[in-house]
Write an enzyme that holds these catalytic residues in place. Structure first.
Site, PDB file in Angstrom:
ATOM      1  N   CYS A  72      17.517  52.259 -77.787  1.00  0.00           N
ATOM      2  CA  CYS A  72      16.680  53.219 -78.071  1.00  0.00           C
ATOM      3  C   CYS A  72      16.680  53.956 -79.614  1.00  0.00           C
ATOM      4  O   CYS A  72      17.654  54.629 -79.700  1.00  0.00           O
ATOM      5  CB  CYS A  72      16.408  54.155 -77.174  1.00  0.00           C
ATOM      6  SG  CYS A  72      14.931  55.128 -77.359  1.00  0.00           S
ATOM      7  N   HIS A 149      11.343  42.289 -77.410  1.00  0.00           N
ATOM      8  CA  HIS A 149      10.059  42.491 -77.992  1.00  0.00           C
ATOM      9  C   HIS A 149       9.239  41.539 -77.946  1.00  0.00           C
ATOM     10  O   HIS A 149       9.663  40.387 -78.519  1.00  0.00           O
ATOM     11  CB  HIS A 149      10.100  43.298 -79.120  1.00  0.00           C
ATOM     12  CG  HIS A 149      10.582  44.738 -78.988  1.00  0.00           C
ATOM     13  ND1 HIS A 149      10.023  45.910 -78.846  1.00  0.00           N
ATOM     14  CD2 HIS A 149      12.154  45.107 -79.069  1.00  0.00           C
ATOM     15  CE1 HIS A 149      10.815  47.012 -78.835  1.00  0.00           C
ATOM     16  NE2 HIS A 149      11.967  46.533 -78.780  1.00  0.00           N
ATOM     17  N   GLU A 197       5.991  50.183 -73.762  1.00  0.00           N
ATOM     18  CA  GLU A 197       7.346  50.085 -73.389  1.00  0.00           C
ATOM     19  C   GLU A 197       7.749  49.736 -72.034  1.00  0.00           C
ATOM     20  O   GLU A 197       7.381  50.437 -70.981  1.00  0.00           O
ATOM     21  CB  GLU A 197       8.027  51.475 -73.647  1.00  0.00           C
ATOM     22  CG  GLU A 197       9.453  51.558 -73.936  1.00  0.00           C
ATOM     23  CD  GLU A 197       9.806  52.735 -74.842  1.00  0.00           C
ATOM     24  OE1 GLU A 197      11.181  52.807 -74.846  1.00  0.00           O
ATOM     25  OE2 GLU A 197       9.114  53.567 -75.300  1.00  0.00           O
ATOM     26  N   CYS A 206       7.937  54.189 -80.521  1.00  0.00           N
ATOM     27  CA  CYS A 206       8.920  53.362 -80.020  1.00  0.00           C
ATOM     28  C   CYS A 206       9.813  52.719 -80.888  1.00  0.00           C
ATOM     29  O   CYS A 206       9.349  52.053 -82.035  1.00  0.00           O
ATOM     30  CB  CYS A 206       8.493  52.160 -79.091  1.00  0.00           C
ATOM     31  SG  CYS A 206       9.720  50.772 -78.598  1.00  0.00           S
ATOM     32  N   GLY A 209      10.500  49.335 -81.227  1.00  0.00           N
ATOM     33  CA  GLY A 209       9.225  48.446 -81.301  1.00  0.00           C
ATOM     34  C   GLY A 209       8.555  48.489 -82.784  1.00  0.00           C
ATOM     35  O   GLY A 209       8.339  47.270 -83.517  1.00  0.00           O
TER      36      GLY A 209
END
Length: 266
Positions: A72, A149, A197, A206, A209
């Site tokens: 993260c 992703h 997410e 994100c 992301g």
């Protein structure tokens, strides 16, 4: 009673517990209860800090559904800001290094990978333009940023109903570990991004992301580094060259410190 810190990166909010200073066990049920915004403390992710044998600190990341994820970016910036020092952070997705940069935090997210096994996908295919479509979303690029992703480029990012399509794509069997869904539009080196997410739903920001989407844009020749990524929660700057780590720079905001009885959460 135990201590926690509430922080956010561009509105992506976290409950951070330093388990090096207190004893706490986190189960999926306990993570769900802490993250619940009506009956718990409330957050997008629960962050647990632990000792590490290979880095300055180890970070475990739990989604509101109780699942544990690998990386993260927004949380990494918050941890650097919370501990107020340059850090190497051990995650399930690898080592993330971060440093203070004025009022912002710069983190090196490691190298992006693109092999179908790296994402991972259920079977071999071209990850630069996957031969798949969900309604009007088609041919995404797959990128692993420590977590998986799928990146879609569209003309109008706000015309895509991610609340409807996000869960379908996230849980498609082609993604055995599920996937984060990124829908973006590009104007020059400016990217506007919405993210569904994995395990958390539609989010205002994100970090991984933003990294995955910027990497996809640069790799496909749609933009050049550095790239500015705008999300509803704010803006990140992403710098990347092929074969190099992805560098993300953005804010990390301390909200408040609190105490809780962890035994009350399952």
């Amino acid at each position: 009673m135990g201590e926690f810190h509430k922080m956010h990166g561009l509105g992506n909010d976290f409950v951070i517990i330093d388990a090096r200073l207190q004893s706490i066990e986190i189960s999926p049920t306990r993570a769900q209860m802490i993250a619940d915004r009506k009956f718990g403390i409330g957050c997008d992710q629960l962050i647990l800090l632990l000792t590490s044998e290979i880095a300055d600190v180890r970070m475990r990341i739990f989604n509101p559904d109780g699942s544990e994820v690998e990386a993260c970016g927004n949380a990494s910036r918050c941890v650097v800001a919370l501990l107020n020092q340059d850090l190497n952070i051990e995650t399930l997705g690898g080592i993330i290094s971060g440093k203070l940069s004025g009022n912002d935090v710069e983190v090196s997210m490691g190298e992006a990978t693109f092999g179908w096994q790296d994402i991972p996908l259920a079977f071999a295919m071209n990850t630069d333009a996957m031969p798949l479509a969900w309604d009007n979303l088609a041919a995404p690029m797959a990128v692993n940023m420590g977590n998986p992703h799928a990146v879609f480029f569209v003309d109008d990012v706000d015309a895509v109903d991610l609340r409807q399509l996000g869960p379908t794509i996230e849980n498609d069997s082609v993604f055995p570990e599920r996937v984060n869904v990124n829908v973006a539009s590009i104007a020059g080196n400016e990217i506007h991004l919405n993210v569904w997410e994995r395990g958390a739903g539609l989010t205002g920001a994100c970090g991984t992301g933003a990294c995955a989407t910027a990497v996809a844009a640069i790799r496909q020749g749609k933009a050049t580094s550095p790239v500015t990524v705008h999300q509803s929660g704010g803006t990140l700057t992403i710098d990347w060259s092929p074969g190099q780590p992805v560098i993300m720079t953005g804010s990390a905001t301390y909200v408040f410190k609190g105490q809780a009885d962890w035994d009350a959460f399952g």
